[in-house]
Motif scaffolding. Structure first.
Motif, PDB file in Angstrom:
ATOM      1  N   ARG A 196       0.845  -1.197   0.000  1.00  0.00           N
ATOM      2  CA  ARG A 196       0.000   0.000   0.000  1.00  0.00           C
ATOM      3  C   ARG A 196       0.879   1.246   0.000  1.00  0.00           C
ATOM      4  O   ARG A 196       0.609   2.216  -0.705  1.00  0.00           O
ATOM      5  CB  ARG A 196      -0.891   0.041   1.240  1.00  0.00           C
ATOM      6  CG  ARG A 196      -1.853  -1.122   1.308  1.00  0.00           C
ATOM      7  CD  ARG A 196      -2.728  -0.999   2.543  1.00  0.00           C
ATOM      8  NE  ARG A 196      -3.365  -2.286   2.817  1.00  0.00           N
ATOM      9  CZ  ARG A 196      -4.481  -2.433   3.517  1.00  0.00           C
ATOM     10  NH1 ARG A 196      -5.084  -1.381   4.032  1.00  0.00           N
ATOM     11  NH2 ARG A 196      -4.993  -3.621   3.719  1.00  0.00           N
ATOM     12  N   ALA A 197       1.933   1.207   0.818  1.00  0.00           N
ATOM     13  CA  ALA A 197       2.830   2.361   0.895  1.00  0.00           C
ATOM     14  C   ALA A 197       3.430   2.642  -0.477  1.00  0.00           C
ATOM     15  O   ALA A 197       3.464   3.787  -0.926  1.00  0.00           O
ATOM     16  CB  ALA A 197       3.924   2.104   1.928  1.00  0.00           C
ATOM     17  N   ALA A 198       3.869   1.567  -1.143  1.00  0.00           N
ATOM     18  CA  ALA A 198       4.486   1.747  -2.458  1.00  0.00           C
ATOM     19  C   ALA A 198       3.473   2.247  -3.487  1.00  0.00           C
ATOM     20  O   ALA A 198       3.833   2.921  -4.445  1.00  0.00           O
ATOM     21  CB  ALA A 198       5.132   0.440  -2.924  1.00  0.00           C
ATOM     22  N   LYS A 199       2.210   1.919  -3.278  1.00  0.00           N
ATOM     23  CA  LYS A 199       1.167   2.422  -4.194  1.00  0.00           C
ATOM     24  C   LYS A 199       0.799   3.860  -3.867  1.00  0.00           C
ATOM     25  O   LYS A 199      -0.059   4.449  -4.532  1.00  0.00           O
ATOM     26  CB  LYS A 199      -0.103   1.569  -4.082  1.00  0.00           C
ATOM     27  CG  LYS A 199       0.101   0.146  -4.516  1.00  0.00           C
ATOM     28  CD  LYS A 199      -0.398  -0.093  -5.921  1.00  0.00           C
ATOM     29  CE  LYS A 199      -0.285  -1.582  -6.203  1.00  0.00           C
ATOM     30  NZ  LYS A 199      -0.266  -1.926  -7.589  1.00  0.00           N
ATOM     31  N   GLY A 200       1.370   4.391  -2.797  1.00  0.00           N
ATOM     32  CA  GLY A 200       1.143   5.814  -2.527  1.00  0.00           C
ATOM     33  C   GLY A 200       0.274   6.141  -1.330  1.00  0.00           C
ATOM     34  O   GLY A 200      -0.181   7.271  -1.198  1.00  0.00           O
ATOM     35  N   VAL A 201       0.037   5.183  -0.445  1.00  0.00           N
ATOM     36  CA  VAL A 201      -0.722   5.502   0.766  1.00  0.00           C
ATOM     37  C   VAL A 201       0.273   5.925   1.854  1.00  0.00           C
ATOM     38  O   VAL A 201       1.191   5.188   2.181  1.00  0.00           O
ATOM     39  CB  VAL A 201      -1.523   4.272   1.278  1.00  0.00           C
ATOM     40  CG1 VAL A 201      -2.217   4.597   2.597  1.00  0.00           C
ATOM     41  CG2 VAL A 201      -2.526   3.824   0.220  1.00  0.00           C
TER      42      VAL A 201
END
Ligand code: ATP
Ligand code: MG
Lengths: 491, 254
Positions: free
Chosen positions: B80-85
């Motif tokens: 999720r972090a890598a997807k921008g969250v």
């Protein structure tokens, strides 16, 4: 610290449960007959062309050993070792310690694979570019030393750095004077066994007022099956001398356990300083606890002169069982002892390690920083003794033992003993046990790190105080090693 | 479809039978929009932010969350972090012995790698950190210290915004970033957040105080109570809440 990134790469590149240094080198070797009796001791002594006094010394140790019992007080358990079912001497067939071109190319290749260049030219290129300083290496393969680099250059500075077997022949007076003077022949079961059958190891003598011009290091490799390794290291820093020494160790992966029982003695005379670092990465056994090295080691330093200093730094990640207490005898007034340790256990590993600081002289001080990390099903014990003799006025100690648990199937234990016979002694002890918190993992992962990267980062933070004590080149290496050994501990 | 779509989200504490915290929450965030969420203590604001980030203490029992049409709830935390969250924590966590600089770089490179991008070079990274920390009035010496260790409440919040500025997320969730900030720091941090407002980035700003919304002017204000959004409006709703409190909503929901 891009090393964290590298660390992570390394973790990724290796399958779980695979020890990187577990390969076997196929070379012809010469062994003593299996088992241990007086003839084995004579065989070893003869192989080394030892003088009569050395043989006598060994035989006395052997006779003494026969009357001793294996210690059982440590928090480790293992199947009984059959001392008659081991080889006590194994050496590559080609003659050793000749010119580099005479060394079996297979052995050279082995050390290259381990990242230890034995050709001085390669060593210069390799290590200089990495760390900016040079390192002289003594390479011990099973029972013998196969190469020592930078010998001549060290000799110019008056530093003697050679296999102990050679020192016994070339510097008998020095060896006679100091061998067994820190760890007496009868010290303990494993040390006595070592005294009888030790085969090789390093000898260092740094003369008065000399600062050793480079890092010295010994690289130990166990290769043969069913072979015990019993190395013996003796380091003497004469008045005002300084030396920094590092040892590294690896072994092939094998189903059966292998015994490693070393003795290391350090002597620091007045105003001398010895810094001794270990990166121990013997094969730890597989994930079910099959195989691995039994690492039963006696290491002790004697701060014999006033204002002398001995500092032990260890990064222990390997071995099925570690039984090891690098200690300092603070004999000289104002002498100092230090012990910095990172001990990591994973899988079924058992670690019982710590130190002893024996304060004898006045105004002596010691410092102990121990970081134990337990993961998997492992057991990790810190065992320490700090004692002040009744004449040790003004003795001071600071101890800090932190344990970190990863998962809930492992155990961490702290067993500190404090004995003070002098009322002016001032001993401080701090201990903590913590788990890698879910919150820390969540925080790191929210920023993009996967569970292994996050664990590696948190653990590297936990051991930072100790990593800083290592020579730069090795700190990076140790950092990688830490992550690799924690592999498979999360998720 | 909105960039972030939360639809009828129900969640409870993992393993806990009775306690449902989110009770049918819906919210859509489009790129470029700033949504403020206000609501009494314990209404579930932090829980919502944790669930979006993937914290494992909660169990989603109903509803869905998508990011750019992808099921967010199926993804790992770091994915999720890598997807921008990005979540700016209400209580940032300490990571002793890990220099903030090291942490920032490890995080940035981990995300880049997951997205198939090359690692940032050392000079580029140093330049980036210098620029972003300067703008937030962060003393470079602080970056050598352990992550959040010994930082004051306000310093921790600044660090969260620094991380956000460096990671350049797609959707920023700020959980009470204004709490613990003095008046000057509030300004600096708000400017930092405003600098990150962009047509392709969405923000959810959780706060108790209208004051923050004078600096970070939201496009929408939502009132949350007992696990649900009970009213939505424009920025003037915040003023109304400031004047009247939550009494009205708490009765409604009861
Ligand atoms: N892990 C947990 N275990 C038990 N209860 C929890 C947990 N997380 C949240 N809760 C409960 O859920 C409710 C919502 O909490 P949450 O922190 O989301 O509220 P909030 O709106 O952020 O409040 P505040 O304004 O005080 O920050 C509270 O009653 C809280 O006690
Ligand atoms: Mg909250």
């Amino acid at each position: 610290m891009p090393a964290v990134q590298e660390t992570v790469e390394q973790v990724r590149s290796i399958d779980v449960d695979q020890y990187k240094y577990g390969f076997f080198t196929d070379i012809e070797s010469e062994k003593a007959p299996k088992g241990l009796d007086e003839d084995t001791v004579r065989f070893i002594s003869a192989k080394k062309n030892e003088p009569e006094w050395m043989l006598e010394w060994r035989l006395e140790a052997f006779r003494r050993w026969q009357t001793m019992r294996e210690p059982d007080w440590a928090r480790v358990s293992y199947p009984a070792i059959d001392y008659q079912n081991l080889y006590y001497y194994s050496a590559p067939k080609r003659p050793s310690q000749l010119s580099i071109d005479d060394i079996d190319p297979e052995i050279l290749a082995t050390y290259e694979k381990l990242g230890i260049p034995l050709r001085e030219r390669d060593a210069l290129l390799g290590i200089e570019s990495a760390g900016g300083s040079r390192v002289a290496v003594d390479a011990v393969f099973d029972s013998v030393s196969v190469a020592t680099t930078f010998k001549e250059e060290l000799a110019k500075a008056g530093v003697i750095f050679m296999p102990i077997s050679e020192a016994i022949r070339e510097y008998p007076e020095l060896v006679k004077k100091y061998l067994g003077s820190v760890v007496p022949v009868t010290d303990n079961f494993f040390a006595t066994l070592n005294s009888a059958v030790f085969s090789d190891g390093s000898f260092v003598y740094v003369p008065k007022g000399v600062r050793c011009p480079m890092e010295l290091s010994t690289y130990f490799r166990i290769n043969e099956r069913n072979t015990g390794q019993f190395e013996r290291t003796l380091i003497i820093a004469d008045e005002g001398a300084y030396v920094s020494y590092l040892e590294g160790c690896t072994a092939p992966m094998r189903d059966e356990n292998q015994l490693h029982a070393a003795v290391v003695e350090l002597v620091a005379l007045a105003d001398a300083e010895i810094k001794y670092s270990t990166v121990q990465n013997w094969y730890p056994g597989d994930k079910d606890g099959k195989g691995g090295i039994f690492n039963f080691v006696t290491k002790r330093g004697d701060c014999r002169g006033d204002r002398s200093k001995i500092s032990w730094t260890q990064v222990e990640t390997g071995s099925a069982i570690t039984w090891k207490y690098p200690s300092c005898i603070l004999r000289g007034d104002n002498s100092q002892g230090e012990f910095y340790s990172i001990a990591i256990s994973n899988g079924r590993q058992q670690v019982d390690s710590g130190t002893k600081m024996i304060h004898l002289g006045k105004n002596t001080s010691s410092r102990i920083i121990s970081k134990g990390i337990a993961a998997g099903y492992s057991d990790n014990t810190y065992r320490g003794l700090v004692s002040a003799h009744r004449k040790a006025t003004g003795a001071r100690n600071f101890t800090n033992c932190d344990s970190l648990l990863i998962g809930d199937k492992c155990g961490a234990h702290t067993v500190p003993y404090i004995e003070s016979k002098n009322s002016s002694a001032h001993f401080e002890h701090e201990a903590t046990t913590s788990k890698i918190s879910e919150d820390q993992l969540f925080y790191c992962r929210q920023r993009g790190l996967d569970p292994e990267e996050a664990t590696a980062l948190i653990v590297n933070g936990f051991v930072k105080d100790v990593l800083q004590q290592l020579p730069m080149e090795f700190a990076v290496e140790a950092q990688k090693l830490i992550s690799v050994s924690l592999e498979g501990s999360v998720g | 479809m909105a960039m972030l779509e939360i639809d009828n989200l129900h969640a409870k504490i993992d393993g806990d039978e009775g306690k449902e915290i989110l009770k049918g929450l819906s919210l859509k965030v489009n790129p470029g929009e700033v949504h403020a969420i206000m609501g009494p203590n314990g209404s579930g604001k932090s829980t919502l932010s944790y669930i979006l980030a993937g914290k494992e203490d909660y169990e989603v029992t109903d509803g869905s969350v998508t990011l750019d049409g992808e099921d967010l709830l199926e993804m790992e935390i770091d994915e999720r972090a890598a997807k921008g969250v990005f979540l700016a924590f209400q209580y940032p966590i300490e990571v002793p012995g890990v220099a903030t600089m090291t942490f920032l770089r490890a995080a940035l490179n981990a995300q880049r790698k997951k997205r198939g991008e090359a690692e940032i070079s050392t000079p580029d990274f140093l330049r980036l950190v210098k620029a972003k920390s300067g703008a937030l009035g962060i003393n470079p010496d602080m970056l050598k210290r352990g992550v959040n260790v010994g930082f004051s409440g306000g310093e921790k919040k600044r660090m969260e915004i620094l991380q956000m500025a460096i990671l350049e997320p797609k959707i920023c969730i700020l959980d009470e970033t204004d709490s613990g900030l003095d008046i000057d720091a509030l300004k600096v941090v708000s400017e930092g957040v405003n600098a990150l407002r962009s047509p392709d980035r969405g923000m959810i700003v959780i706060t108790h105080y209208q004051r923050l919304l004078n600096h970070i002017v939201p496009d929408f204000v939502h009132v949350m109570n007992k696990g649900r959004i009970v009213r939505s409006g424009g920025k003037e709703l915040a003023l109304e809440l400031e004047a009247n409190g939550y009494a009205e909503y708490q009765q409604d929901a009861a």
